[in-house]
Design an enzyme around this catalytic site. Sequence first.
Site, PDB file in Angstrom:
ATOM      1  NE  ARG A 184      -2.875  -1.430   3.202  1.00 54.28           N
ATOM      2  CZ  ARG A 184      -3.307  -1.145   4.425  1.00 54.28           C
ATOM      3  NH1 ARG A 184      -4.103  -0.106   4.610  1.00 54.28           N
ATOM      4  NH2 ARG A 184      -2.939  -1.863   5.459  1.00 54.28           N
ATOM      5  CD  GLN A 199       8.845 -14.206   6.698  1.00 58.76           C
ATOM      6  OE1 GLN A 199       8.903 -12.974   6.696  1.00 58.76           O
ATOM      7  NE2 GLN A 199       7.782 -14.863   7.108  1.00 58.76           N
ATOM      8  N   GLY A 217       3.885 -15.108   6.855  1.00 55.00           N
ATOM      9  CA  GLY A 217       3.212 -14.585   8.041  1.00 55.00           C
ATOM     10  C   GLY A 217       4.192 -14.260   9.153  1.00 55.00           C
ATOM     11  CB  THR A 218       3.766 -12.093  12.152  1.00 58.40           C
ATOM     12  OG1 THR A 218       2.524 -12.692  12.536  1.00 58.40           O
ATOM     13  CG2 THR A 218       3.479 -10.784  11.425  1.00 58.40           C
ATOM     14  CG  ASP A 223       5.149  -1.973   9.700  1.00 62.82           C
ATOM     15  OD1 ASP A 223       5.241  -2.405  10.865  1.00 62.82           O
ATOM     16  OD2 ASP A 223       4.308  -2.408   8.887  1.00 62.82           O
ATOM     17  N   GLY A 275      -5.659  -7.399  15.152  1.00 67.88           N
ATOM     18  CA  GLY A 275      -5.935  -8.577  15.975  1.00 67.88           C
ATOM     19  C   GLY A 275      -6.579  -8.142  17.283  1.00 67.88           C
ATOM     20  CD  GLU A 319      -4.169 -11.269  13.463  1.00 68.04           C
ATOM     21  OE1 GLU A 319      -4.264 -10.250  12.753  1.00 68.04           O
ATOM     22  OE2 GLU A 319      -3.516 -11.292  14.524  1.00 68.04           O
ATOM     23  NE  ARG A 373      38.844  50.671 -11.941  1.00 68.42           N
ATOM     24  CZ  ARG A 373      38.389  51.148 -10.784  1.00 68.42           C
ATOM     25  NH1 ARG A 373      37.795  50.371  -9.908  1.00 68.42           N
ATOM     26  NH2 ARG A 373      38.515  52.423 -10.525  1.00 68.42           N
TER      27      ARG A 373
HETATM   28  C1  UD1 Z   1      -0.254  -7.816  12.814  1.00 58.60           C
HETATM   29  C2  UD1 Z   1      -0.863  -8.746  13.854  1.00 58.60           C
HETATM   30  C3  UD1 Z   1      -2.140  -8.121  14.409  1.00 58.60           C
HETATM   31  C4  UD1 Z   1      -1.854  -6.747  14.953  1.00 58.60           C
HETATM   32  C5  UD1 Z   1      -1.189  -5.883  13.894  1.00 58.60           C
HETATM   33  C6  UD1 Z   1      -0.732  -4.584  14.509  1.00 58.60           C
HETATM   34  C7  UD1 Z   1      -0.302 -10.974  13.116  1.00 58.60           C
HETATM   35  C8  UD1 Z   1      -0.778 -12.196  12.459  1.00 58.60           C
HETATM   36  N1  UD1 Z   1      -1.173 -10.013  13.263  1.00 58.60           N
HETATM   37  O1  UD1 Z   1      -1.177  -7.776  11.729  1.00 58.60           O
HETATM   38  O2  UD1 Z   1      -2.660  -8.943  15.449  1.00 58.60           O
HETATM   39  O3  UD1 Z   1      -3.068  -6.152  15.395  1.00 58.60           O
HETATM   40  O4  UD1 Z   1      -0.012  -6.527  13.368  1.00 58.60           O
HETATM   41  O5  UD1 Z   1      -0.232  -3.747  13.501  1.00 58.60           O
HETATM   42  O6  UD1 Z   1       0.848 -10.917  13.537  1.00 58.60           O
HETATM   43  N2  UD1 Z   1       6.050  -9.402   8.325  1.00 58.60           N
HETATM   44  C9  UD1 Z   1       7.121 -10.194   8.001  1.00 58.60           C
HETATM   45  N3  UD1 Z   1       6.904 -11.364   7.375  1.00 58.60           N
HETATM   46  C10 UD1 Z   1       5.660 -11.808   7.060  1.00 58.60           C
HETATM   47  C11 UD1 Z   1       4.558 -10.995   7.381  1.00 58.60           C
HETATM   48  C12 UD1 Z   1       4.795  -9.807   8.034  1.00 58.60           C
HETATM   49  O7  UD1 Z   1       8.272  -9.845   8.279  1.00 58.60           O
HETATM   50  O8  UD1 Z   1       5.553 -12.904   6.490  1.00 58.60           O
HETATM   51  C13 UD1 Z   1       6.288  -8.156   9.021  1.00 58.60           C
HETATM   52  C14 UD1 Z   1       5.806  -6.950   8.251  1.00 58.60           C
HETATM   53  O9  UD1 Z   1       6.849  -6.427   7.450  1.00 58.60           O
HETATM   54  C15 UD1 Z   1       5.432  -5.984   9.349  1.00 58.60           C
HETATM   55  C16 UD1 Z   1       5.013  -6.896  10.490  1.00 58.60           C
HETATM   56  O10 UD1 Z   1       5.562  -8.161  10.206  1.00 58.60           O
HETATM   57  O11 UD1 Z   1       6.538  -5.229   9.793  1.00 58.60           O
HETATM   58  C17 UD1 Z   1       3.503  -6.992  10.648  1.00 58.60           C
HETATM   59  O12 UD1 Z   1       2.982  -7.539   9.455  1.00 58.60           O
HETATM   60  P1  UD1 Z   1       1.586  -7.087   8.884  1.00 58.60           P
HETATM   61  O13 UD1 Z   1       1.307  -7.833   7.681  1.00 58.60           O
HETATM   62  O14 UD1 Z   1       1.542  -5.605   8.824  1.00 58.60           O
HETATM   63  O15 UD1 Z   1       0.629  -7.616  10.055  1.00 58.60           O
HETATM   64  P2  UD1 Z   1      -0.845  -7.188  10.259  1.00 58.60           P
HETATM   65  O16 UD1 Z   1      -1.709  -7.913   9.305  1.00 58.60           O
HETATM   66  O17 UD1 Z   1      -0.933  -5.720  10.295  1.00 58.60           O
HETATM   67 CA    CA Z   2       0.579  -3.892   9.835  1.00 59.66          CA
END
Ligand code: UD1
Ligand code: CA
Length: 470
Positions: free
Chosen positions: A16, A81, A86-87, A110, A145, A160, A452
């Site tokens: 985004r 990664q 996912g986180t 971020d 979440g 979530e 000059r």
């Molecule tokens: C996440 C949380 C959510 C919380 C929110 C707060 C999870 C599943 N959910 O959601 O509960 O309310 O943050 O902002 O954790 N990232 C990686 N690798 C990945 C995915 C993400 O490094 O595979 C990093 C992103 O770069 C970012 C952070 O993890 O810095 C959070 O990822 P993002 O996708 O923004 O999570 P949300 O869906 O916002």
């Molecule tokens: Ca986020």
Amino acid sequence: MTALDVVIMAAGKGTRMKSSRPKVLHTLAGRPMAAHVVAAARALEPRRVVIVTGHGAAGVEHALGRLPRDANAPALQFVRQEPQLGTGHAVRQAAPLLGQDGTVVVLNGDVPLISSDAIARLAAASGGARLALLTVVLDDPTGYGRIVRDAGAAVRGIVEHKDASEAQRAIREVYTGIMAAPARHLHGWLGRITNDNAQHEYYLSDVAALAVADGVEVLGLPTADAVQVTGVNSARQLAELERAWQLRQAQALMDDFGTRLADPARFDLRGTLDVGPDVEIDVGCVFEGAVSLGEGVRIGAHCVIANAAIAAGAVIHPFTHIDGGAAGGVAVGEGALVGPFARLRPGALLGAEVHIGNFVEVKNSTLAAGAKANHLAYLGDATVGELVNYGAGAITANYDGANKHRTVIEADVHVGSNCVLVAPVTLGAGGTVAGGSTITKDAPAGALSVARGKQVTIPDWKRPTTAAKS
Ligand code: UD1
Ligand code: CA
């Protein structure tokens, strides 16, 4: 205190932002977002800092690897990664680098304004034994979440948004993405997280329910400060957070030092600003790097000032650009007047009561007390004595196309308008250089130097007239 390891997640794409630059390298207050997070983490003197990269990994690793650090601060360790599942999957990539003991703090690259105090409180609450979640209560919790608590207010898990029921979506307490977990449990939990959910991702937030299942205490610790835990997903959110942060910095200057800002909403500090008492700053100024302003300094509207020390009583008039650069720096002496529309470049060192007027550029030059260059002039690689008057349109020709040379202008010299001083050259003390001179040889002290063409008069000269058409 138990040992502390920090994981910073920075692998996400940031779709985004609509930018080719990795999201965590977009700047807030002049520094990449992730650099703020690294600084907050390092302030805790952790054992390790592990950064999970993915999208734009090489660029992120390069930018963060170059950040300055104290000798005793841990070097950043990077893990990649790929793909990003996912986180929970992100932290799992970091797990082999983490200890088996102590506390693991997870931060988001971020979420730039998290304070080290807030992280320290969270880590202390965990104590290597409990799972501590940083939460915040939002008016609009859409997308986040939700913190699910039981009748006794004990945390039962995080759901979530996309997996939440209508009733759960009404919960306004949300997970900020920041947690402190006991290392001895976290490794096992990371292995047990599944992707059996609406997004088919491995959610780090699932460790909350796993902790509950294992009988590990889970603490949801709400923060009252939403700015600290605000994540950035778009250019608009980045700009909003920037303004919120700048307003805080402006308010701190007003509250702590009485700095008079004409408009705290039109103030930008991208670095550090040391201020004495009774400093006044008009609208639209930008401060970068390390800047200090002595007592009573006044800064006019729309000045950009980087890496400079401005001594007490100096006045910087509007639209002045001061850039001390990385080395050299710029110094402005007590009571000096600079601008409007002046430009001070690296190594411009102005003594007390020096005057630099409009459209005057000064680079790598020392001006002793009381020297003046008031209009349309250039001073480069020059040493200028006390009370020198440097005329309008005068320039130092300091560069021969290959090398730079110095110009020495001793005390009380008057340089007339529109002179060219071809360096290397020395103008002796008290001398005068006639306007329009091109000076290529040293000028003796106390004398008038003229270099000059002599004025000649042709009395009966006729102006050309247009030839008659034939
Ligand atoms: C996440 C949380 C959510 C919380 C929110 C707060 C999870 C599943 N959910 O959601 O509960 O309310 O943050 O902002 O954790 N990232 C990686 N690798 C990945 C995915 C993400 O490094 O595979 C990093 C992103 O770069 C970012 C952070 O993890 O810095 C959070 O990822 P993002 O996708 O923004 O999570 P949300 O869906 O916002
Ligand atoms: Ca986020």
